[in-house]
Design an enzyme around this catalytic site. Structure first.
Site: not given
Length: 767
Positions: A511, A544, A640, A668
């Site tokens: 990721h 984002y 968030r 983000h």
């Protein structure tokens, strides 16, 4: 989802021992320019911050210190599933807010619907699957699995009903007042009906497949998230009634624009739901039968993936097979309209095998994701003001319309801290890769890819580099949830172009957001690096909020080289200088830094913890923050989405504040800042504070060395948490309260609007 292997691979990135075997939900639905741009603009808004911190710190100066920390109380964690529903409620509150532009309210309704679909497909489906298999365990919140499922069902029913009311009672009438209407068939003019008759004949009828249900035709399979018509027809000769299902084609427009040609460019717009067009023509699907009734319904299924990587010789092939099986997952939710008669409802519940508690009765139209078509209308006065990202000031020669300067020359001069979407992605990260692909001095490019667009210039740049004879490595995470098929497609495209494609490590998702470019400069090789918080996706980079660091620092270059070697080869004993890497060292590194803040505070040195993430769930991190708070350390968390931490609990978390900022951009970025006794440590990176990120993913945080950049990031978190900024405040009982106006009714500062304006003002002032 990939299984977690119990054996440590040779590359040394095995999941941490004791990793929780739970699946974390995917992200549903971008903030500041360079440090110098932010610092001046934020100063006046943060003037009162130090006084407030001193008050919070002073309130706990008398906390009793002990050699052995006292055990933390039970019930200190909020439930993650209910916290996620609370996040989606905050999205809904934006749709309910009359100060939000009208078309954006429609979009937030669509986002809420899409988010909830994914929640049921992954989280609720996963919970049901574990309960059925006897594998579900008591949640960290203390709730038993069936208690969680019951609480989720109750809360979800409340929210979907509120969502429907918001549309029918608030947004739909407001749209109609502006000439934007979703109409029924009988509200159309005869000429409009004629055009839609033609549209049905040419574009809809050929793709419809009515499926009867009788002894010779069993109840058909209903695909997940499809919109369907339950049709009751009668044979006029026998008077016998029959049931049939008609699927609304998903590739056709959900809302059909009534106006055509020039009339479609005016200030009015009318739409008719596609299912209404089909319903008007059911006699053509069942000639010789009488149509007695028709109702719309929708099914949500378990659509999470499970791939046994250890047993798969070819991960791509295994994943492609699993994608086929995904479509046949068991139902977890049935949505029907309020007009559906009892007989049809009973038949659907029985044949689909859902419980009454899994049935959601709503006014039509179902599936409000279709409101995106309304939100896309070109009515600028009803939308957020147009915003065009700017080229970062260190990547341009000062002429706004010019091409970006050499990224390599700019980065050699100084590190560049990017903040998207305020800083343009296309003239920074994308330009970095495109210039690297075209530069004859560049010898190699190494890149991680998690999600990107199908027509991505990032993929094109990597292919161009391979075509030019450069060594190109792409580490592709094909298991990125709901992007698996897209990722398989462009992974094969990269392979065919000669790019070395690696699919990550067994048991782990990759990721991290990393790019390494190796360039020959004179008699030495220089490594240029990008470490970010968001995906290499030019489309989402406009929506984002994310951060990124461009640097040619030798330590970062060496760290990225080591990490790529781990990901593509064998390097089990790697140590890093400026990176924290999951699953081996990230959680431990953060916990150590949190504990050091407590030590600094006890010694009278500066101490303050600031964290900005998407989710805060990991119990070890939360417990470390609780102990830091008990020691008196001020803690600000900006989250968030999900948050299992409970702030403001006497004796546990009195110095912790939790805020949530939502708006036109999806917040983000991840920031971790520690005062560290006056020698600040600030990190940015890809990891959220969740089990999946810390135990089952390869994540990376990079330490920010530049003092100016450190201050900009701290200021960003401080402004997000400031009492004068519009946000949601999490209370000790787990409830979120929105703060959008002050005591005199004046609007609080909108963080994203402010950063857009600050960016534009800096640009105008420099001119």
């Amino acid at each position: 989802m990939a299984s977690t292997t119990s054996e440590q691979p040779a590359n040394g990135l095995a999941p941490s021992p004791g990793a929780a075997a739970v699946s974390d939900g995917a992200e549903p639905h971008p903030a500041a320019g360079a440090a110098a741009d932010l610092e001046e603009a934020l100063t006046e808004h943060l003037a009162a911050e130090d006084d407030e911190v001193e008050e919070r710190t002073g309130a706990v100066e008398e906390v009793v210190e002990s050699e052995e920390p006292a055990p933390l109380p039970a019930g200190r964690f909020g439930d993650r599933e209910l916290s996620w529903l609370a996040f989606n409620q905050r999205v809904l509150e934006l749709a309910e807010d009359p100060s939000v532009p009208l078309l954006e309210r429609a979009r937030f309704l669509a986002i809420f619907a899409s988010n909830l679909d994914e929640f049921f497909m992954v989280r609720v489906a996963g919970l049901k699957r574990r309960i059925a298999a006897g594998l579900a365990v008591t949640a960290a919140s203390g709730l038993e699995p069936r208690e969680v499922l019951a609480a989720v069902s109750e809360r979800a029913h409340e929210l979907v009903e509120r969502h429907a009311r918001t549309f029918t009672e608030q947004v739909q009438p407001a749209l109609a007042a502006e000439g934007i209407r979703i109409v029924a068939w009988d509200e159309l003019e005869p000429a409009e009906q004629d055009r839609l008759h033609e549209f049905f004949r040419d574009s809809v009828f050929p793709v419809l497949t009515p499926l009867a249900v009788d002894p010779a035709h069993p109840f058909p399979y209903i695909s997940g998230l499809s919109l369907n018509l339950a049709v009751v027809v009668r044979n006029p000769n026998t008077e016998k009634e029959h049931f049939a299902r008609v699927k609304v084609p998903p590739l056709l427009p959900r809302l059909v624009r009534v106006e055509q040609g020039k009339s479609a460019s005016g200030r009015t717009a009318r739409f008719v739901p596609l299912e209404a067009v089909i319903s008007e023509h059911l006699d053509q699907l069942f000639p010789g039968m009488d149509v007695v009734a028709h109702h719309t319904f929708r099914v949500t299924r378990n659509e999470d993936l499970e791939v046994e990587e250890d047993d798969a010789e070819n991960l791509l092939q295994a994943l492609e097979k699993e994608l086929l099986r995904r479509r046949f997952g068991p139902p977890v939710r049935l949505e029907i309209t309020a007009e559906t008669d009892d007989h049809v409802r009973e038949l659907l519940v029985r044949e689909l095998g859902v419980e009454e508690s899994e049935t959601y009765v709503l006014p039509g139209p179902l599936d409000l994701r279709g409101l995106n078509a309304v939100a896309d209308l070109e009515r600028h006065e009803l939308s957020y003001p147009t915003f065009v990202p700017k080229t970062h000031r260190h990547l341009t020669d000062g002429r706004e319309s010019s091409q970006p300067r050499s990224i390599f020359a700019a980065v050699r001069a100084r590190d560049v801290l990017l903040h998207h979407p305020y800083d343009s992605f296309s003239t920074s990260v994308q330009a970095f890769l495109e210039q690297a692909a075209a530069d004859p001095k560049v010898l190699a490019i190494k890149q991680t890819l998690y999600r990107t667009s199908g027509d991505s210039p990032i993929v094109d740049a990597l292919i161009d580099a391979a075509d030019a004879g450069k060594q190109v490595l792409a580490l592709v995470e094909i298991k990125a949830r709901f992007d698996e098929q897209n990722n398989i497609t462009w992974a094969r495209k990269l392979e065919q172009a000669g790019v070395h494609v690696v699919y990550g490590i067994v048991g782990l998702k990759t990721h991290s957001k990393l790019c390494l470019v190796v360039r020959q400069e004179g008699d030495r090789l220089r490594r240029y690096c990008h470490v970010g918080t968001g995906n290499y996706n030019p489309k989402t980079a406009r929506l984002y909020e994310d951060l990124g660091l461009l640097t040619c620092d030798d330590e970062v270059g060496e760290d990225l080289t080591k990490l790529f070697n781990q990901l593509s080869g064998y390097a089990p004993r790697t140590r890093y200088s400026r990176l924290l890497v999951a699953p081996r060292s990230l959680r431990r590194g953060l916990v150590q830094r949190i504990e050091r803040e407590a030590e600094h505070h006890r010694a009278g040195r500066p101490a303050h913890i600031r964290i900005k993430v998407n989710s805060m769930v990991d119990e070890a991190i939360i417990d470390a923050l609780y102990r830091a708070s008990q020691a008196g350390v001020p803690v600000d968390v900006v989250v968030r989405g999900i948050c299992a931490l409970r702030p403001g609990v006497p004796g546990l978390s009195e110095t912790i504040r939790v805020r949530s900022v939502l708006g036109r951009f999806l917040e983000h970025s991840r920031v971790f800042a520690f005062e560290a006794g006056g020698d600040a440590e600030v990190y940015i990176g890809s990891a959220d504070m969740m089990h999946r990120n810390l135990d089952r993913r390869v994540e990376a945080l990079v330490r920010i060395r530049d003092v100016e950049h450190q201050r900009a990031l701290v200021d960003l978190v401080d402004l997000s948490a400031d009492a004068g900024t519009a946000s949601w405040h999490l209370g000790p009982e787990g409830t979120w309260d929105r703060a959008s106006v002050d005591s005199e009714g004046e609007r609080l500062l909108d963080l994203q609007e402010f950063l857009i304006a600050a960016r534009s003002n800096r640009r105008a002032r420099r001119r």
